[in-house]
Design an enzyme around this catalytic site. Structure first.
Site, mmCIF file in Angstrom:
data_model
loop_
_atom_site.group_PDB
_atom_site.id
_atom_site.type_symbol
_atom_site.label_atom_id
_atom_site.label_comp_id
_atom_site.label_asym_id
_atom_site.label_seq_id
_atom_site.Cartn_x
_atom_site.Cartn_y
_atom_site.Cartn_z
ATOM 1 N N TYR A 167 -10.923 -55.132 36.813
ATOM 2 C CA TYR A 167 -11.137 -53.707 37.059
ATOM 3 C C TYR A 167 -11.822 -53.104 35.844
ATOM 4 O O TYR A 167 -11.427 -53.358 34.695
ATOM 5 C CB TYR A 167 -9.813 -52.979 37.307
ATOM 6 C CG TYR A 167 -9.974 -51.487 37.474
ATOM 7 C CD1 TYR A 167 -10.286 -50.940 38.711
ATOM 8 C CD2 TYR A 167 -9.839 -50.624 36.379
ATOM 9 C CE1 TYR A 167 -10.454 -49.571 38.864
ATOM 10 C CE2 TYR A 167 -10.007 -49.261 36.530
ATOM 11 C CZ TYR A 167 -10.311 -48.740 37.768
ATOM 12 O OH TYR A 167 -10.492 -47.387 37.908
ATOM 13 N N GLU B 127 -17.021 -46.425 38.367
ATOM 14 C CA GLU B 127 -15.921 -47.363 38.603
ATOM 15 C C GLU B 127 -16.433 -48.602 39.319
ATOM 16 O O GLU B 127 -17.165 -48.504 40.312
ATOM 17 C CB GLU B 127 -14.830 -46.696 39.451
ATOM 18 C CG GLU B 127 -13.629 -47.600 39.708
ATOM 19 C CD GLU B 127 -12.630 -46.961 40.660
ATOM 20 O OE1 GLU B 127 -11.467 -46.815 40.267
ATOM 21 O OE2 GLU B 127 -13.017 -46.597 41.788
#
Length: 429
Positions: free
Chosen positions: A109, A197
């Protein structure tokens, strides 16, 4: 301003970041042509909506044949997709991204966002993250690492390398990941983003890093520097009430409760929602009519609030500073003569000419419940719905960390219990 995944991919490619080959499609036939361009049918078909959690909601399909591709595209296109990030609503899918699958060895992530408590942007990384980053944030937050930086200088290369090397990656992979971090920081700063993101950022079985999914949001306050971004906006993905509010110079965010809120000033609006919750109620919206609320703005605000079928009561909380309370009171009455309201209405006025304003409301002949202060107003509007009244101090509680809506694993600072409004307002106001 949010953009679609396929649009975010184009930005990533511009910065020479590794993304799977893919094409956007609006019909099953276009999806079929996309597969032919890619050259095989080991593909993913992904709904293009402004929300995460698409896979669990049925908005992503993995296919391995032409028939499976056509079937998936036909099913997803036109569906009303409802994910955990949509606050009970749904969004119609008008486009899909057809992209090749990659052999995944590990999911990571990575996000660049704002830490509003520190007042600085930061790079957030987890070697244990990926699609289940929300669960990781709850159970093992220590596995999510943040590195802050000054936007004027960006993130130094050695700090990006330190961030990655601290997670035990082999040298070649760590250097590749560090370069990805640096490039995402450049995108964040260059384009005045509020969020960049990548979830998941994957390591393939061949040891290569690939940005499998991307989400980019631009700070509305920086759009004047980027007129080229306006064409990326997809109003079909936005709340129609928010669009209408913007046309009338109002700031509106729809929420999940049943008490409509009309307030002037963002800070006062946040405090109003807090007091409603402390009194045991749930706000249905944030709506700021601005410091110089006119009768026209108030009328438009009532229309937008009452269009929400969940609204069972309305609280108007106005501080008369620039606009005097007697003029505001008359504006409320003018609006109510045009907009027929069938739910309880509580009005709290404070400021210049407040007594005159209260007298105007008292003798209006309209069923208006007046309140003396904010605590009184919150308790009265919750009481109209039979809600419990908590004996709580009217002093706002100390700031609490709340999760920002739409950003997995990220926390930001805010007074409101509602994550959606906390996440959206600071980027808009």
């Amino acid at each position: 301003m949010k953009i679609h995944e396929y649009q975010a991919r184009e930005i990533l490619e511009r910065y020479t970041l590794p993304v799977p080959k893919g094409f956007v499609a609006e019909t099953p036939a276009m999806a079929q042509r996309a597969a032919r361009e890619i050259g095989h049918y080991w593909l993913a078909v992904k709904a293009q909506v402004h929300a995460g959690g698409r896979g669990r909601a049925g908005g992503v399909a993995l296919v391995k044949s032409e028939q499976e591709l056509l079937s998936a595209a036909s099913r997803i296109l036109g569906m009303e997709l409802k994910t955990a990030q949509m606050a009970g609503g749904s969004i119609k899918v008008h486009q899909v991204l057809v992209t090749e699958q990659v052999p995944i060895a590990k999911e990571l992530y990575l996000a660049i966002t704002l830490d509003r408590e520190r007042g600085l942007p930061c790079a957030i990384f987890s070697a244990s993250g990926g699609m289940d980053i929300e669960e990781l944030a709850k159970k093992s937050p220590e596995k999510i690492i943040a590195v802050h930086f000054e936007p004027s200088t960006g993130l130094a290369a050695f700090r990006a390398r330190d961030l990655i090397f601290s997670q035990g990656f082999e040298a070649a992979t760590a250097l590749e990941l560090a370069q990805i971090v640096e490039k995402l920081v450049r995108i964040f700063v260059d384009m005045d983003c509020s969020l960049v993101e990548v979830n998941p950022l994957v390591i393939t079985k061949e040891g290569k890093a690939v940005l499998l999914d991307a989400k980019i949001s631009f700070d509305d306050n920086g759009l004047f520097r980027h007129p080229e971004f306006i064409g990326l906006r997809d109003e079909k993905q936005e709340d129609a009430r928010e669009l209408e509010a913007a046309e009338h110079g109002l700031s509106y965010v729809g929420l999940d409760g049943n008490i409509g809120c009309m307030v002037n000033g963002a800070g006062l609006a946040m405090a109003t929602m807090d007091l409603i919750k402390l009194a045991g109620g749930e706000p249905a919206n944030f709506l700021d009519v601005g410091g110089s609320a006119t009768a026209g703005k108030v009328t438009s605000a009532f229309k937008i609030i009452l269009r929400d079928s969940k609204v069972q009561a309305v609280l108007v909380n106005i501080f008369g500073g620039i606009m005097k309370c007697d003029i505001i009171a008359q504006g409320i009455l003018d609006a109510l003569r045009e907009v027929k309201i069938s739910v309880p209405l509580v009005v709290r006025l404070e400021g210049t000419n407040v007594e005159t304003g209260r007298e105007i409301l008292k003798h209006s002949g309209i069923a208006i419940i007046t309140a003396n202060d904010l605590k009184d107003a919150a308790e009265k509007v919750v009481g109209q719905l039979g809600g419990r009244r908590q004996q709580t101090s009217v002093i706002p509680r100390a700031p609490q960390r709340v999760r920002r809506g739409g950003i997995a694993g990220i926390e930001c600072l805010g007074f409101s219990d509602n994550a959606k409004v906390t996440g959206l307002l600071y980027s808009r106001l």
